[in-house]
Scaffold this motif. Structure first.
Motif, PDB file in Angstrom:
ATOM      1  N   TYR A 138      -4.868   3.779 -11.501  1.00 24.76           N
ATOM      2  CA  TYR A 138      -4.955   3.630 -10.046  1.00 24.76           C
ATOM      3  C   TYR A 138      -5.644   2.321  -9.669  1.00 24.76           C
TER       4      TYR A 138
ATOM      5  N   VAL B 287      -4.246  -0.900  -7.391  1.00 22.73           N
ATOM      6  CA  VAL B 287      -4.919  -1.422  -6.198  1.00 22.73           C
ATOM      7  C   VAL B 287      -5.146  -2.921  -6.343  1.00 22.73           C
TER       8      VAL B 287
ATOM      9  N   LEU C 169      -6.214   4.046   1.386  1.00 24.10           N
ATOM     10  CA  LEU C 169      -5.658   4.596   0.148  1.00 24.10           C
ATOM     11  C   LEU C 169      -6.719   5.391  -0.610  1.00 24.10           C
TER      12      LEU C 169
ATOM     13  N   SER D 285      -3.728  -5.780  -3.890  1.00 23.07           N
ATOM     14  CA  SER D 285      -4.594  -6.735  -3.205  1.00 23.07           C
ATOM     15  C   SER D 285      -4.181  -8.165  -3.511  1.00 23.07           C
TER      16      SER D 285
ATOM     17  N   VAL E   3      -7.165  -0.747   1.557  1.00 21.01           N
ATOM     18  CA  VAL E   3      -7.657  -0.126   0.322  1.00 21.01           C
ATOM     19  C   VAL E   3      -8.491   1.112   0.647  1.00 21.01           C
TER      20      VAL E   3
ATOM     21  N   VAL F  42     -11.277  -1.704  -6.359  1.00 22.24           N
ATOM     22  CA  VAL F  42     -11.976  -0.487  -6.767  1.00 22.24           C
ATOM     23  C   VAL F  42     -13.279  -0.895  -7.443  1.00 22.24           C
TER      24      VAL F  42
ATOM     25  N   PRO G 162       0.800  -1.225   0.000  1.00 25.20           N
ATOM     26  CA  PRO G 162       0.000   0.000   0.000  1.00 25.20           C
ATOM     27  C   PRO G 162       0.832   1.273   0.000  1.00 25.20           C
TER      28      PRO G 162
ATOM     29  N   VAL H  97       1.348   2.342  -3.509  1.00 21.19           N
ATOM     30  CA  VAL H  97       0.165   2.985  -4.080  1.00 21.19           C
ATOM     31  C   VAL H  97      -0.006   4.385  -3.491  1.00 21.19           C
TER      32      VAL H  97
END
Length: 597
Positions: A288, A292, A316, A296, A313, A355, A269, A272
């Motif tokens: 993006y 993610v 972020l 993950s 997540v 996402v 993370p 990111v």
């Protein structure tokens, strides 16, 4: 009979697959083959217990208690161990479809129990079986060790200065030691970083003789050095810092930096977060969502469970939203009133491991009826930027640019209407809200939610809506079937946990936190809590693995999984998890008097 080698088939079936070769070879010589036509009763409750462990090769077996189906077993699953462990027949066992099975005699089963892993497979509680069910298969080539101690990543002992040291002395020491921060002695101790020298000294026009006590940060945000790496990630994201002192007892033993964490995992993370921090403009938003997903996958492959990944997540996502809000303010000018940006749904519960669709809202402190002035274009910019970053628009319009925008007073009326008019469906969205950013206090909305705990009719209506969405009725999960893990398992837990959470008045939004609060309040037994919590973890983990696999194949994420894509153990544990959910719904229906079941 069957072209498959019985020994090879049993060897590949958990828990035989983990047996030492010498132990398994002896057991393999004792294997028998049994064929039983449909309708055969293998054992009846209260009668003579079974004398073999059965490994199903083909067919189905139904377990019953008092005429009610308890479980349906299929290819690759085992049964008979309860009889072998207790010497009692506690269930009826009937062959539903012609059964071909491989049988291990009682004596060999008892001998194999000497192996801790084999014996433990049959002895553990349901909650423990579900908790151990996800043996994470690699989903990316690189898998970070998320459980290693954070202290192992700190490169050296901390460097200290006195509170009366000047910023020039601190800067020289940082250059000489090739470090980006120094700790400052005092009560409490503080820290000065290279960013402080830029933002609090140069930017403010202060001179080199300024004492570090004037620019330091105190008290310190610390983390135990023994904490796992993923907790260090979470702490840095939560605090919005780049330096995290590590402690053993009361002593600071090192300073972990975001760079240290970045080096420990290029897919973590912090990587990111760096991408978010370096966003120069809207042209850099695409990609993006892919980062993610990559993160993950790496964390899941490294052993981190889906709820913990979802929490990272969410942090972020919050950092991204903060950047987008700043862009909107820079373009439109300062907002005419304080505001709060809200997240709903899985993002509001911090359970969104990938996402997905937007669910957000904007609450402002201005007058009613002013939404279309500053606030509409403001919301449109932020929603559009989120869409560019990979968050699709909500198909139901639950976004700030659409219907989820208004003054604090208007929002409070919406909450009150949900409760007073017994409107459970809007509450399923609103009651998962989480403030992501903004200066406006949303305490009135929290207070409105608190009213629901004292409104039994509303809780009953909320629970009724929760138990309407049930797991598959048959729970047979044949190889040619598909299962919607979200609709049939995850959401039923989420909806009921919300009911219990609202009833006990917890401010928690996360499903597992709500379950814990219900247990602590005495509304859930420890056994029910553990079983439901582990079932939920299992369902989330299976769903995340399936969706990541689809992404890697170039397909759109989907919670619908083919039973044929699951291993025998996964299929067994999935059925157990869905049964746990169903039983909890039955108990909840009685608790809330929904009269639904």
């Amino acid at each position: 009979m069957d072209a498959v080698d019985p020994v090879a088939y049993v060897r590949a079936t958990p828990p035989f697959a983990a047996l030492p070769e010498a132990l398994f070879e002896v057991a393999a010589r004792a294997l028998e083959i049994g064929f039983y036509p449909a309708g055969t009763w293998l054992v009846r409750a209260g009668g003579a217990p079974l004398e073999h462990l059965y490994v199903i090769r083909k067919g189905t077996v139904r377990l019953e208690r008092g005429g009610q189906t308890v479980q349906v077993l299929e290819d690759g699953e085992t049964f008979g161990y309860t009889s072998l462990l207790t010497r009692q027949a506690t269930l009826d066992v009937v062959v539903e479809e012609d059964l071909l099975a491989y049988l291990l005699p009682d004596a060999e089963f008892q001998r194999l129990r000497a192996d801790a892993a084999f014996g433990g497979h049959f002895a553990v509680r349901l909650a423990d079986r579900l908790g151990k069910a996800l043996a994470h298969a690699p989903v990316v080539a690189f898998q970070p060790d998320v459980s290693q101690e954070a202290g192992r990543l700190a490169r050296r002992q901390p460097v200290w200065v006195d509170a009366d040291a000047t910023v020039a002395q601190a800067a020289r020491l940082m250059r000489e030691e090739r470090i980006s921060s120094v700790l400052v002695r005092g009560e409490p101790p503080g820290i000065v970083t290279d960013r402080d020298l830029t933002g609090r000294v140069l930017a403010e026009g202060l001179g080199p003789a300024t004492p570090v006590s004037r620019i330091l940060t105190a008290p310190l945000k610390t983390l135990p050095a023994e904490a796992p790496t993923y907790e260090a990630w979470a702490a840095i994201l939560d605090a919005g810092v780049h330096h995290l002192p590590l402690v053993r007892g009361a002593r600071i033993v090192g300073v972990l930096t975001a760079t240290d964490l970045l080096k420990s995992s290029a897919h973590g993370p912090v990587a990111v977060l760096r991408r978010v921090e370096r966003l120069a403009g809207r042209e850099s938003l695409p990609g993006y969502a892919a980062k993610v997903a990559e993160m993950s996958a790496a964390l899941l492959g490294g052993g981190l469970d889906a709820p913990a990944i979802g929490a990272l997540v969410a942090r972020l996502g919050d950092a991204l939203v903060a950047r987008l809000l700043a862009w909107a303010e820079a373009e439109l000018g300062p907002p005419p009133a304080p505001y709060a940006w809200l997240a709903f749904g899985s993002e509001g519960r911090a359970e969104q491991a990938l996402v997905t669709d937007q669910d957000n809202g904007l609450v402002h402190g201005g007058e009613e009826g002013t939404d279309d002035g500053y606030w509409r274009p403001f919301a449109e910019r932020v929603n559009a930027d989120l869409e560019a970053a990979g968050y699709p628009p909500c198909p139901h319009g639950h976004m700030a640019r659409s219907q989820e925008r208004g003054s604090l007073r208007e929002w409070k009326r919406r909450f009150d209407a949900c409760i007073d008019e017994r409107r459970p469906l809007p509450a399923m969205l609103l009651f998962d809200f989480r403030k992501v950013a903004g200066a406006l206090s949303v305490e009135p909305l929290e207070a409105a939610m608190g009213r629901a705990a004292r409104n039994a009719p509303f809780l009953r209506f909320l629970a009724r809506a929760a138990v309407e969405q049930k797991p598959p009725a048959s729970l047979r999960l044949r190889a040619d079937e598909k299962v919607d893990l979200k609709a049939g398992g995850i959401l039923p837990v989420v909806h009921l946990a919300r009911c219990y959470g609202v009833e006990v008045g917890t401010p928690a939004r996360a499903t597992l936190d709500r379950l814990k609060a219900a247990r602590e309040a005495g509304l859930l037994s420890a056994e029910t809590h553990d079983a439901v919590a582990q079932a939920y973890r299992l369902l989330l983990g299976l769903s995340l693995r399936h969706q990541l696999r689809r992404i890697s194949e170039g397909a759109a994420p989907s919670p619908v999984v083919g039973v044929a894509d699951l291993g025998a153990l996964e299929r067994t544990r999935l059925k157990e998890a869905l049964r746990v959910v169903r039983r909890w719904q039955e108990k909840a229906a009685y608790h809330y008097r929904t009269d639904f079941f």
